[in-house]
Write a protein that holds these residues in place. Structure first.
Motif, PDB file in Angstrom:
ATOM      1  N   PHE A  14       0.851  -1.183   0.000  1.00 22.49           N
ATOM      2  CA  PHE A  14       0.000   0.000   0.000  1.00 22.49           C
ATOM      3  C   PHE A  14       0.885   1.231   0.000  1.00 22.49           C
ATOM      4  O   PHE A  14       1.949   1.251   0.636  1.00 22.49           O
ATOM      5  CB  PHE A  14      -0.914   0.024   1.223  1.00 22.49           C
ATOM      6  N   LYS A  15       0.464   2.264  -0.723  1.00 20.98           N
ATOM      7  CA  LYS A  15       1.249   3.494  -0.780  1.00 20.98           C
ATOM      8  C   LYS A  15       1.371   4.144   0.592  1.00 20.98           C
ATOM      9  O   LYS A  15       2.380   4.767   0.906  1.00 20.98           O
ATOM     10  CB  LYS A  15       0.626   4.475  -1.775  1.00 20.98           C
ATOM     11  N   GLU A  16       0.342   4.010   1.401  1.00 18.26           N
ATOM     12  CA  GLU A  16       0.362   4.571   2.750  1.00 18.26           C
ATOM     13  C   GLU A  16       0.084   3.449   3.745  1.00 18.26           C
ATOM     14  O   GLU A  16      -0.559   2.450   3.401  1.00 18.26           O
ATOM     15  CB  GLU A  16      -0.694   5.680   2.912  1.00 18.26           C
ATOM     16  N   THR A  17       0.561   3.635   4.963  1.00 17.71           N
ATOM     17  CA  THR A  17       0.250   2.650   5.995  1.00 17.71           C
ATOM     18  C   THR A  17      -1.099   2.926   6.637  1.00 17.71           C
ATOM     19  O   THR A  17      -1.741   2.017   7.153  1.00 17.71           O
ATOM     20  CB  THR A  17       1.335   2.634   7.079  1.00 17.71           C
ATOM     21  N   ARG A  18      -1.524   4.193   6.588  1.00 22.50           N
ATOM     22  CA  ARG A  18      -2.819   4.564   7.171  1.00 22.50           C
ATOM     23  C   ARG A  18      -3.578   5.417   6.161  1.00 22.50           C
ATOM     24  O   ARG A  18      -3.026   6.340   5.567  1.00 22.50           O
ATOM     25  CB  ARG A  18      -2.653   5.326   8.486  1.00 22.50           C
ATOM     26  N   TYR A  19      -4.840   5.087   6.007  1.00 19.42           N
ATOM     27  CA  TYR A  19      -5.722   5.820   5.106  1.00 19.42           C
ATOM     28  C   TYR A  19      -6.898   6.364   5.914  1.00 19.42           C
ATOM     29  O   TYR A  19      -7.265   5.811   6.954  1.00 19.42           O
ATOM     30  CB  TYR A  19      -6.241   4.910   3.993  1.00 19.42           C
ATOM     31  N   ALA A  53      -2.600  -2.584   5.572  1.00 22.47           N
ATOM     32  CA  ALA A  53      -2.736  -1.150   5.831  1.00 22.47           C
ATOM     33  C   ALA A  53      -3.958  -0.941   6.714  1.00 22.47           C
ATOM     34  O   ALA A  53      -4.788  -1.840   6.875  1.00 22.47           O
ATOM     35  CB  ALA A  53      -2.857  -0.352   4.535  1.00 22.47           C
ATOM     36  N   THR A  54      -4.053   0.246   7.274  1.00 23.80           N
ATOM     37  CA  THR A  54      -5.157   0.570   8.184  1.00 23.80           C
ATOM     38  C   THR A  54      -5.994   1.689   7.594  1.00 23.80           C
ATOM     39  O   THR A  54      -5.459   2.664   7.070  1.00 23.80           O
ATOM     40  CB  THR A  54      -4.611   0.997   9.557  1.00 23.80           C
ATOM     41  N   MET A  97      -9.175   1.566  -1.346  1.00 29.13           N
ATOM     42  CA  MET A  97      -7.797   1.263  -0.951  1.00 29.13           C
ATOM     43  C   MET A  97      -7.221   0.267  -1.948  1.00 29.13           C
ATOM     44  O   MET A  97      -7.799  -0.799  -2.162  1.00 29.13           O
ATOM     45  CB  MET A  97      -7.749   0.697   0.468  1.00 29.13           C
TER      46      MET A  97
END
Length: 640
Positions: free
Chosen positions: A243-248, A345-346, A265
């Motif tokens: 995932f590009k980010e760990t938190r969305y 990811a979250t 996501m």
């Protein structure tokens, strides 16, 4: 002659199924060379041998072509004759191809007489699958090699074939991966044409190599080629979804219909997108908190869209245990199968507020006492609103809808606590109106949802009682302006001050006093308020500005708490010719031996017209001046 039996000769290691080893699956023929015995010929539809081809992806769309037109490969991968064949020749080539693999295998027919005529076209199998074939005699089949292969190296990955190869001919290979950077990745056996890989490869770094092969004689003279050799690096599932980010973060409006898309996501997988190694599936593995339902949300396994599952009625921000839910999302390749690699990811989903609750006053009646003549906040009005604080659905807007015809009041919202601050902006007068009754309405910045309206609790009554305060006397007019001649006799009448007490309901007397008299020229009768001169009025005084002299007087009542007021007296002074003119400059200097000296002088007077210029300048009466100096007018000045 009769058609006899055939015998299949296979390598000793092959057991009839794909060899599973440390290297994994290599697309193409799993056995490259086959042998059958010739016993007088081959019968129609009778298997000669079974070939073994695996593209490592299910063999979809696989097609075979045999260099001998009288042979074919059936659906069970058996090499069979289309008719009874006696003239088979000593060798045949089988070409297998689909989108995943392209490979050649050789079948040697032991004991068969040479076939005549046998064309090169037949040997190379040029037929219906021509897009995958080369029309040159030198044939370099597309080759495949797995990434991440383990030692030992080199490993043979395919063979370049030249039916016209002679003993004094040798193979050459050039291009990126051979004699160009990255050098030495592939090598070719100069005699057999076997192509080998010499090191571990990474498909994500280089997915394919384009080389050229040719045949020369020992002197280096080109015999065949060059032809292109394409080597594909087969993907292995060696990259996790990322995932590009760990938190969305996402949000959904309370009361949204089931199936509302909250957010999307998606992860990325560096493996080959054409294979399942990079085909991702998404899943929610944890929801926190898990109330009122552990499955409030659903993620589309393919698109990654997160949608609501909970009913609109339960998706109520004011009744949910929290306004934020945390989801743990897992992306898994291999279409989500257990063997797939995963990435996590979250997602934090906020339940946003809609304006489904009208603000309501905590009381239907508010009361306040206000001193007359004062300004500022009189009372704070409190409201309840169940919507999300610090949003337009919670912030209140107050308005006075009745009881303030002269606009003495103003109401504003306190941004810290949402209270309505009712203020007096124009001072109230006890003697005019003692009681004020205001009707206040409260609304939200955002409009209410269609099925909610403002009720009676959204209005309130405010009673304001005006308290009597002893007010100071008021001068009228203020300022009081009079005109007087300067230098009038001492004790002369200047003006009569007029002050009244606003407290008409009380019987109070007023006394006058001088508050500010810069030149000490004036006096006032404390009872009658008459102003007289106590010194000469001098228009030329530094206390006079623009012919005006200003003094301030005070009037004080005799209330329980005496109150006072001030008034201004402006005296316009007329000029009196009480200042003699003088010559300016009064002293000039000339050189003693200078002849025909000229000096310009003028007249000055502190008085104003008509008590000033024009001036007349004459020489003094000292003896002999007329022999040395002469006076003549130059415009408004004089020349000596």
């Amino acid at each position: 002659s009769s058609l006899g039996d055939r015998t299949l000769l296979l390598p000793e290691w092959y057991d009839g199924s794909q060899k599973e080893g440390e290297e994994g699956c290599v697309p193409g023929f799993q056995v490259k060379e086959y042998q059958v015995e010739y016993n007088g010929g081959f019968q129609k539809d009778h298997p000669l041998t079974q070939v073994f081809f695996d593209d490592c992806a299910g063999n979809e769309g696989l097609a075979f072509e045999v260099s001998h037109p009288d042979f074919q490969v059936d659906e069970e991968m058996n090499l069979v004759a289309r008719r009874d064949v006696m003239d088979s020749g000593t060798v045949m080539f089988i070409h297998g191809v689909n989108e995943q693999a392209d490979d050649m295998a050789q079948v040697d027919i032991v004991g068969a007489p040479p076939r005549s005529p046998q064309t090169l076209r037949e040997i190379l199998g040029l037929g219906q699958i021509q897009p995958y074939r080369s029309k040159r005699a030198l044939f370099a089949p597309r080759m495949h090699v797995n990434e991440n292969m383990e030692p030992p190296f080199p490993k043979v990955i395919g063979t370049v074939m030249s039916p016209g190869m002679e003993n004094d001919h040798i193979f050459h290979m050039t291009g990126s991966g051979a004699d160009q950077d990255p050098k030495g990745v592939f090598t070719i056996n100069r005699v057999t044409g076997e192509v080998s890989v010499s090191q571990e490869l990474d498909r994500e770094a280089i997915s394919s190599y384009t080389l050229e092969v040719s045949v020369t004689d020992l002197s280096g003279k080109l015999v065949e080629g060059p032809v292109a050799l394409l080597v594909d690096v087969n993907d292995q599932n060696d990259n996790r979804p990322i995932f590009k980010e760990t938190r969305y973060a996402g949000e959904v409006l309370e009361g949204s219909p089931t199936g509302t898309v909250v957010m999307t996501m998606t992860a990325e997988d560096a493996d080959d997108p054409r294979l399942q190694n990079a085909v991702l599936r998404y899943n929610i593995v944890r929801q926190s908190p898990d109330k009122p339902s552990p499955n409030m949300f659903y993620i589309n396994p393919e698109s990654g869209n997160i949608v609501t599952v909970i009913s609109p009625t339960l998706l109520d921000r004011e009744t949910l245990p929290t306004t934020q839910y945390e989801l743990e999302i897992v992306a898994q390749d291999m279409k989500g199968r257990d063997v797939g690699l995963t990435g996590t990811a979250t997602a934090t989903i906020t339940i946003t507020d809609k304006n489904d609750h009208a603000p309501e006053f905590t009381h239907s009646l508010f009361q306040a006492n206000v001193d007359e003549g004062s300004r500022g906040v009189a009372v704070n009005l409190t409201v309840d609103d169940r919507d999300d604080p610090a949003t337009g659905a919670w912030r209140a807007i107050y308005s006075i809808i009745n009881g303030d015809p002269t606009q003495n009041f103003e109401i504003q919202t306190n941004p810290d606590n949402n209270e309505g601050m009712l203020s007096v902006v124009k001072p109230l007068d006890y003697e005019s109106v003692v009681f004020h009754t205001l009707l206040i309405k409260v609304e939200n910045e955002d409009p209410l949802v269609p099925d909610v309206g403002y009720g009676s609790s959204s209005t309130a009554t405010v009673h304001i009682t005006v308290l009597d305060v002893n007010e100071g006397p008021v001068f009228f007019p203020d300022p009081l302006q009079v005109t007087k001649m300067e230098n009038i006799p001492l004790g002369s009448f200047v003006a009569l001050l007029n002050a009244t007490d606003p407290d008409v309901l009380q019987s109070q007397s007023i006394r006058f006093a001088v508050l500010r008299d810069p030149a000490n020229w004036l006096s006032v009768n404390p009872v009658r308020g008459t102003v007289n001169t106590s010194a000469n009025l001098d228009r030329e005084s530094p206390y006079v500005h623009d012919n005006k002299y200003t003094a301030i007087f005070m009037a004080t009542d005799n209330g329980n708490r005496p109150a006072s007021g001030t008034g201004t007296l402006v005296i316009h002074l007329e000029d009196y010719n009480d200042n003699a003119p003088y010559v300016h400059p009064s002293v000039v200097r000339v050189c003693e031996d200078t002849k025909d000296s000229v000096v310009i002088v003028g007249g000055r007077d502190r008085d104003i017209h008509p008590n000033a210029g024009p001036f007349k300048i004459e020489l003094g009466k000292q003896p002999g001046l007329e022999k040395t100096w002469k006076v003549s007018r130059v415009n408004s000045e004089f020349r000596l």
